[in-house]
Motif scaffolding. Structure first.
Motif, PDB file in Angstrom:
ATOM      1  N   GLU A   1      17.320   6.573 -11.296  1.00 38.82           N
ATOM      2  CA  GLU A   1      16.748   5.267 -10.969  1.00 38.82           C
ATOM      3  C   GLU A   1      16.179   5.272  -9.550  1.00 38.82           C
ATOM      4  O   GLU A   1      15.094   4.756  -9.298  1.00 38.82           O
ATOM      5  CB  GLU A   1      17.803   4.172 -11.119  1.00 38.82           C
TER       6      GLU A   1
ATOM      7  N   SER B   1      22.629   8.783 -13.418  1.00 37.46           N
ATOM      8  CA  SER B   1      21.715   7.701 -13.787  1.00 37.46           C
ATOM      9  C   SER B   1      21.220   6.955 -12.547  1.00 37.46           C
ATOM     10  O   SER B   1      20.063   6.547 -12.477  1.00 37.46           O
ATOM     11  CB  SER B   1      22.358   6.736 -14.781  1.00 37.46           C
ATOM     12  N   TYR B   2      22.096   6.805 -11.542  1.00 39.31           N
ATOM     13  CA  TYR B   2      21.678   6.165 -10.287  1.00 39.31           C
ATOM     14  C   TYR B   2      20.648   7.026  -9.558  1.00 39.31           C
ATOM     15  O   TYR B   2      19.686   6.513  -8.982  1.00 39.31           O
ATOM     16  CB  TYR B   2      22.870   5.910  -9.370  1.00 39.31           C
TER      17      TYR B   2
ATOM     18  N   LYS C   1      27.279   8.306 -14.463  1.00 46.14           N
ATOM     19  CA  LYS C   1      26.772   7.119 -13.775  1.00 46.14           C
ATOM     20  C   LYS C   1      26.033   7.518 -12.498  1.00 46.14           C
ATOM     21  O   LYS C   1      24.985   6.960 -12.161  1.00 46.14           O
ATOM     22  CB  LYS C   1      27.925   6.177 -13.453  1.00 46.14           C
ATOM     23  N   HIS C   2      26.575   8.484 -11.804  1.00 47.66           N
ATOM     24  CA  HIS C   2      25.943   8.979 -10.577  1.00 47.66           C
ATOM     25  C   HIS C   2      24.560   9.562 -10.892  1.00 47.66           C
ATOM     26  O   HIS C   2      23.595   9.308 -10.175  1.00 47.66           O
ATOM     27  CB  HIS C   2      26.843  10.030  -9.923  1.00 47.66           C
TER      28      HIS C   2
END
Length: 71
Positions: free
Chosen positions: A10, A6-7, A3-4
């Motif tokens: 982004e 992917s952030y 998740k980190h």
């Protein structure tokens, strides 16, 4: 952890867009400041229109050129 990552991706993709937006808003503010100075100095109508048109054209051109390069 995924998740980190992917952030971060982004954030990397959004950063150029945010920077161009900030440049555009700065150009708009400069245009407003120039028009205010003209008004205070008693600038004539033609000069105001010229300043307004130039500022808008520069700001619009800057943001659209920046967006084209982001793609």
């Amino acid at each position: 952890m995924a998740k980190h990552i992917s952030y971060l991706k982004e954030y990397k993709n959004l950063t150029p867009i945010v920077e161009k937006y900030r440049e555009y808003t700065a150009a708009v503010q400069q245009e407003k400041d120039a028009l205010e100075i003209l008004a205070e100095a008693g600038g004539d109508k033609e000069l105001k229109e010229l300043a307004h048109g130039f500022g808008a054209a520069v700001g619009y051109s800057m943001i659209t050129d920046g967006i084209k390069t982001i793609d």
